[in-house]
Design a protein around this motif. Structure first.
Motif, PDB file in Angstrom:
ATOM      1  N   ASP A   1       9.711 -17.780  -8.588  1.00  0.00           N
ATOM      2  CA  ASP A   1       8.906 -17.856  -7.365  1.00  0.00           C
ATOM      3  C   ASP A   1       9.000 -16.578  -6.526  1.00  0.00           C
ATOM      4  O   ASP A   1       8.771 -16.604  -5.322  1.00  0.00           O
ATOM      5  CB  ASP A   1       9.303 -19.072  -6.516  1.00  0.00           C
ATOM      6  N   TYR A   2       9.349 -15.446  -7.154  1.00  0.00           N
ATOM      7  CA  TYR A   2       9.391 -14.179  -6.427  1.00  0.00           C
ATOM      8  C   TYR A   2       8.014 -13.861  -5.849  1.00  0.00           C
ATOM      9  O   TYR A   2       6.980 -14.299  -6.354  1.00  0.00           O
ATOM     10  CB  TYR A   2       9.824 -13.035  -7.355  1.00  0.00           C
ATOM     11  N   HIS A   3       8.006 -13.091  -4.782  1.00  0.00           N
ATOM     12  CA  HIS A   3       6.759 -12.624  -4.182  1.00  0.00           C
ATOM     13  C   HIS A   3       6.437 -11.224  -4.696  1.00  0.00           C
ATOM     14  O   HIS A   3       7.272 -10.323  -4.624  1.00  0.00           O
ATOM     15  CB  HIS A   3       6.864 -12.591  -2.657  1.00  0.00           C
ATOM     16  N   ALA A   4       5.212 -11.023  -5.215  1.00  0.00           N
ATOM     17  CA  ALA A   4       4.767  -9.713  -5.683  1.00  0.00           C
ATOM     18  C   ALA A   4       3.909  -9.055  -4.612  1.00  0.00           C
ATOM     19  O   ALA A   4       3.009  -9.684  -4.041  1.00  0.00           O
ATOM     20  CB  ALA A   4       3.975  -9.850  -6.984  1.00  0.00           C
ATOM     21  N   THR A   5       4.180  -7.791  -4.340  1.00  0.00           N
ATOM     22  CA  THR A   5       3.481  -7.081  -3.274  1.00  0.00           C
ATOM     23  C   THR A   5       2.081  -6.649  -3.705  1.00  0.00           C
ATOM     24  O   THR A   5       1.770  -6.549  -4.888  1.00  0.00           O
ATOM     25  CB  THR A   5       4.281  -5.838  -2.848  1.00  0.00           C
ATOM     26  N   SER A   6       1.250  -6.381  -2.705  1.00  0.00           N
ATOM     27  CA  SER A   6      -0.124  -5.948  -2.924  1.00  0.00           C
ATOM     28  C   SER A   6      -0.305  -4.558  -2.321  1.00  0.00           C
ATOM     29  O   SER A   6       0.668  -3.893  -1.952  1.00  0.00           O
ATOM     30  CB  SER A   6      -1.091  -6.937  -2.257  1.00  0.00           C
ATOM     31  N   ILE A   7      -1.560  -4.119  -2.185  1.00  0.00           N
ATOM     32  CA  ILE A   7      -1.838  -2.828  -1.554  1.00  0.00           C
ATOM     33  C   ILE A   7      -1.984  -2.964  -0.044  1.00  0.00           C
ATOM     34  O   ILE A   7      -2.063  -1.958   0.661  1.00  0.00           O
ATOM     35  CB  ILE A   7      -3.127  -2.204  -2.122  1.00  0.00           C
TER      36      ILE A   7
ATOM     37  N   PRO B   1      -1.180  -4.306   4.052  1.00  0.00           N
ATOM     38  CA  PRO B   1      -0.023  -4.500   4.934  1.00  0.00           C
ATOM     39  C   PRO B   1       0.517  -5.928   4.792  1.00  0.00           C
ATOM     40  O   PRO B   1      -0.244  -6.891   4.820  1.00  0.00           O
ATOM     41  CB  PRO B   1      -0.604  -4.266   6.334  1.00  0.00           C
ATOM     42  N   GLU B   2       1.831  -6.036   4.639  1.00  0.00           N
ATOM     43  CA  GLU B   2       2.464  -7.351   4.461  1.00  0.00           C
ATOM     44  C   GLU B   2       3.604  -7.503   5.460  1.00  0.00           C
ATOM     45  O   GLU B   2       4.383  -6.575   5.682  1.00  0.00           O
ATOM     46  CB  GLU B   2       2.998  -7.506   3.041  1.00  0.00           C
ATOM     47  N   TYR B   3       3.678  -8.692   6.036  1.00  0.00           N
ATOM     48  CA  TYR B   3       4.698  -9.001   7.030  1.00  0.00           C
ATOM     49  C   TYR B   3       5.586 -10.129   6.521  1.00  0.00           C
ATOM     50  O   TYR B   3       5.087 -11.124   5.960  1.00  0.00           O
ATOM     51  CB  TYR B   3       4.051  -9.432   8.350  1.00  0.00           C
TER      52      TYR B   3
ATOM     53  N   GLY C   1       1.172 -17.006   5.417  1.00  0.00           N
ATOM     54  CA  GLY C   1       2.221 -17.309   6.372  1.00  0.00           C
ATOM     55  C   GLY C   1       2.993 -18.566   6.056  1.00  0.00           C
ATOM     56  O   GLY C   1       4.089 -18.783   6.586  1.00  0.00           O
ATOM     57  N   SER C   2       2.442 -19.432   5.197  1.00  0.00           N
ATOM     58  CA  SER C   2       3.085 -20.720   4.926  1.00  0.00           C
ATOM     59  C   SER C   2       4.384 -20.577   4.144  1.00  0.00           C
ATOM     60  O   SER C   2       5.180 -21.517   4.090  1.00  0.00           O
ATOM     61  CB  SER C   2       2.122 -21.651   4.183  1.00  0.00           C
ATOM     62  N   ASP C   3       4.613 -19.397   3.538  1.00  0.00           N
ATOM     63  CA  ASP C   3       5.894 -19.109   2.893  1.00  0.00           C
ATOM     64  C   ASP C   3       6.695 -18.072   3.677  1.00  0.00           C
ATOM     65  O   ASP C   3       7.623 -17.452   3.156  1.00  0.00           O
ATOM     66  CB  ASP C   3       5.672 -18.591   1.464  1.00  0.00           C
ATOM     67  N   GLY C   4       6.291 -17.835   4.935  1.00  0.00           N
ATOM     68  CA  GLY C   4       6.957 -16.817   5.722  1.00  0.00           C
ATOM     69  C   GLY C   4       6.536 -15.406   5.344  1.00  0.00           C
ATOM     70  O   GLY C   4       7.211 -14.437   5.685  1.00  0.00           O
ATOM     71  N   ILE C   5       5.417 -15.287   4.632  1.00  0.00           N
ATOM     72  CA  ILE C   5       4.872 -13.988   4.211  1.00  0.00           C
ATOM     73  C   ILE C   5       3.394 -13.961   4.570  1.00  0.00           C
ATOM     74  O   ILE C   5       2.646 -14.899   4.245  1.00  0.00           O
ATOM     75  CB  ILE C   5       5.040 -13.778   2.696  1.00  0.00           C
ATOM     76  N   TYR C   6       2.972 -12.909   5.263  1.00  0.00           N
ATOM     77  CA  TYR C   6       1.569 -12.804   5.638  1.00  0.00           C
ATOM     78  C   TYR C   6       1.004 -11.479   5.145  1.00  0.00           C
ATOM     79  O   TYR C   6       1.490 -10.400   5.497  1.00  0.00           O
ATOM     80  CB  TYR C   6       1.391 -12.891   7.150  1.00  0.00           C
ATOM     81  N   VAL C   7      -0.023 -11.557   4.293  1.00  0.00           N
ATOM     82  CA  VAL C   7      -0.721 -10.376   3.772  1.00  0.00           C
ATOM     83  C   VAL C   7      -1.963 -10.161   4.627  1.00  0.00           C
ATOM     84  O   VAL C   7      -2.848 -11.011   4.674  1.00  0.00           O
ATOM     85  CB  VAL C   7      -1.090 -10.558   2.289  1.00  0.00           C
ATOM     86  N   HIS C   8      -1.997  -9.033   5.301  1.00  0.00           N
ATOM     87  CA  HIS C   8      -3.033  -8.753   6.298  1.00  0.00           C
ATOM     88  C   HIS C   8      -4.130  -7.891   5.680  1.00  0.00           C
ATOM     89  O   HIS C   8      -3.970  -6.679   5.508  1.00  0.00           O
ATOM     90  CB  HIS C   8      -2.391  -8.032   7.482  1.00  0.00           C
ATOM     91  N   THR C   9      -5.247  -8.504   5.328  1.00  0.00           N
ATOM     92  CA  THR C   9      -6.320  -7.807   4.607  1.00  0.00           C
ATOM     93  C   THR C   9      -7.377  -7.213   5.531  1.00  0.00           C
ATOM     94  O   THR C   9      -8.262  -6.492   5.068  1.00  0.00           O
ATOM     95  CB  THR C   9      -7.010  -8.759   3.621  1.00  0.00           C
ATOM     96  N   SER C  10      -7.308  -7.498   6.825  1.00  0.00           N
ATOM     97  CA  SER C  10      -8.366  -7.036   7.732  1.00  0.00           C
ATOM     98  C   SER C  10      -7.815  -6.181   8.866  1.00  0.00           C
ATOM     99  O   SER C  10      -8.346  -6.192   9.974  1.00  0.00           O
ATOM    100  CB  SER C  10      -9.116  -8.242   8.316  1.00  0.00           C
TER     101      SER C  10
ATOM    102  N   PRO D   1       7.407 -20.859   8.625  1.00  0.00           N
ATOM    103  CA  PRO D   1       8.842 -20.827   8.307  1.00  0.00           C
ATOM    104  C   PRO D   1       9.328 -19.397   8.118  1.00  0.00           C
ATOM    105  O   PRO D   1       8.527 -18.463   8.019  1.00  0.00           O
ATOM    106  CB  PRO D   1       8.913 -21.614   6.996  1.00  0.00           C
ATOM    107  N   LEU D   2      10.634 -19.241   8.075  1.00  0.00           N
ATOM    108  CA  LEU D   2      11.200 -17.934   7.766  1.00  0.00           C
ATOM    109  C   LEU D   2      11.060 -17.643   6.278  1.00  0.00           C
ATOM    110  O   LEU D   2      10.982 -18.564   5.453  1.00  0.00           O
ATOM    111  CB  LEU D   2      12.671 -17.876   8.176  1.00  0.00           C
ATOM    112  N   THR D   3      11.015 -16.375   5.927  1.00  0.00           N
ATOM    113  CA  THR D   3      10.920 -15.977   4.529  1.00  0.00           C
ATOM    114  C   THR D   3      12.173 -16.408   3.770  1.00  0.00           C
ATOM    115  O   THR D   3      13.297 -16.232   4.252  1.00  0.00           O
ATOM    116  CB  THR D   3      10.765 -14.449   4.408  1.00  0.00           C
ATOM    117  N   ARG D   4      11.968 -16.967   2.602  1.00  0.00           N
ATOM    118  CA  ARG D   4      13.091 -17.365   1.757  1.00  0.00           C
ATOM    119  C   ARG D   4      13.490 -16.202   0.836  1.00  0.00           C
ATOM    120  O   ARG D   4      12.646 -15.431   0.391  1.00  0.00           O
ATOM    121  CB  ARG D   4      12.714 -18.577   0.891  1.00  0.00           C
ATOM    122  N   PHE D   5      14.766 -16.109   0.553  1.00  0.00           N
ATOM    123  CA  PHE D   5      15.297 -15.107  -0.361  1.00  0.00           C
ATOM    124  C   PHE D   5      16.212 -15.784  -1.367  1.00  0.00           C
ATOM    125  O   PHE D   5      16.851 -16.790  -1.056  1.00  0.00           O
ATOM    126  CB  PHE D   5      16.083 -14.027   0.399  1.00  0.00           C
ATOM    127  N   ALA D   6      16.242 -15.239  -2.581  1.00  0.00           N
ATOM    128  CA  ALA D   6      17.139 -15.754  -3.618  1.00  0.00           C
ATOM    129  C   ALA D   6      17.835 -14.594  -4.303  1.00  0.00           C
ATOM    130  O   ALA D   6      17.297 -13.473  -4.352  1.00  0.00           O
ATOM    131  CB  ALA D   6      16.370 -16.591  -4.636  1.00  0.00           C
TER     132      ALA D   6
END
Length: 371
Positions: free
Chosen positions: A38-44, A46-48, A98-107, A22-27
């Motif tokens: 339900d905010y998304h917290a960033t990591s170290i 790459p995030e898409y 990706g299931s919330d429209g956010i993908y954290v790429h660890t590799s 799905p597309l990323t949700r915003f509030a």
């Protein structure tokens, strides 16, 4: 030994799961400084974010423990909670697959495997580890970064306590291996004390002998600089004619000296407000492609929290941000590794020996074989 950046491998967004994501949700923010539920917290890593069908947008200038704010024109900005204002749109989602429209790429960066067997001795960095290869590897990295990167040094005051270490670091500055510097009040105070009186905390920086009235020396240095109004004024007037701070001013290297609750003085340039200091520190951390932290646990942790594991270059290429933690304490040196960083390396030694050895190796490389 030659240096080459590891290749970045972006996610495959054609896989069934990501293609159907799905597309990323915003509030909207309802109260200044408070993220919506339900905010998304960033990591170290790459995030898409999935902004439109097939449009996965990579975050730039990221840092851990922040939120993603979307501007009116669609630009994505990673910001601290305190920067949120009523009406801002903040990305939502706690799932990073990706299931919330956010993908954290660890590799994204496939570093060479260091452990060929399931069971092996001495796989952790300890005081028994050998570091010859680490020095050589860092030297090749710094040669690359001098031409194509931004090397940010994070220094504790121990570096200013030794004559040879100060001189070696000054040569690093003058030879182009330092593009930015972060420290507290103590590092510049004792470096300036050494420049004015040849002491650090009242002891000679070579023989370590205490001098008469030594406990006044760093206070006299602070008082003198405060009267002049700035470090730059002391350098321009010739009062400070050598040392780390002198080299920074001479080469116009940007620096941030952040205050703490225990500071005396402090120097005129010290940023006393914690959040103002964080802002100015982050401005340099955003530019860093390599970070080297020497004997300063709190500043190391702070800088590590500001720096992501990657950087998006002007041409869109993605590269890792290399992070070195140098300390005599195993706990301090391993602290950043324990937060999950891909690129943090620990070197266990006193910082005086580290700087002298590193500078000597770089000088030998600059002079070439047979020098």
């Amino acid at each position: 030994m030659s240096f080459s950046l590891p290749t970045y491998h972006p996610p495959d967004f054609t896989t069934a799961k990501l293609a159907a994501a799905p597309l990323t949700r915003f509030a909207r923010v309802q109260r200044d400084g408070v993220a919506p539920p339900d905010y998304h917290a960033t990591s170290i890593f790459p995030e898409y974010l999935h902004l439109a069908p097939g449009d996965w947008r990579l975050l730039t200038d990221s840092r851990m423990d922040c939120v993603v704010r979307r501007g009116e024109k669609g630009a994505l900005e990673v910001v601290e909670f305190r920067r949120l204002r009523c009406g801002d749109r903040v990305a939502l989602g706690r799932h990073e697959d990706g299931s919330d429209g956010i993908y954290v790429h660890t590799s994204g960066f496939r570093f060479a495997e260091q452990r060929p067997e399931k069971f092996a001795f001495r796989t952790l960095t300890t005081r028994e580890s050998s570091f010859s290869f680490d020095y050589d590897e860092l030297s090749t990295l710094l040669e690359h970064e001098r031409e194509a990167g931004f090397v940010l040094w994070v220094l504790g005051p121990a570096l200013a306590f030794d004559r040879d270490a100060r001189a070696a670091f000054v040569r690093l500055v003058r030879n182009g291996y330092v593009q930015g510097l972060l420290a507290g009040n103590a590092l510049p105070t004792h470096d300036l004390e050494a420049a004015l009186y040849g002491t650090a905390l009242g002891r000679e920086i070579y023989r370590k002998r205490p001098v008469a009235g030594g406990h006044y020396k760093h206070l006299d240095a602070l008082n003198t600089l405060r009267e002049l109004g700035s470090i730059e004024a002391a350098v321009k007037r010739g009062l400070v004619g050598e040392g780390i701070v002198h080299a920074l001013v001479e080469k116009e290297i940007p620096y941030v000296f952040a205050g703490s609750i225990r500071d005396d003085g402090p120097l005129p340039e010290v940023v006393a407000d914690a959040y103002a200091a964080q802002d100015t520190m982050r401005a340099l951390a955003r530019r860093a492609t390599t970070v080297i932290c020497l004997a300063t646990q709190l500043h190391t942790i702070a800088t590590g929290n500001m720096a992501p594991s990657y950087k998006v270059l002007a041409d869109g290429a993605v590269r890792p941000v290399f992070f070195y933690s140098v300390d005599m304490s195993e706990f301090a040196a391993q602290k950043l590794i324990n937060r999950g960083s891909l690129t943090t390396r620990a070197i266990l030694t006193n910082v005086q020996d580290f700087v002298v050895t590193l500078e000597r190796g770089l000088k030998a490389r600059d002079q070439g074989p047979g020098s």
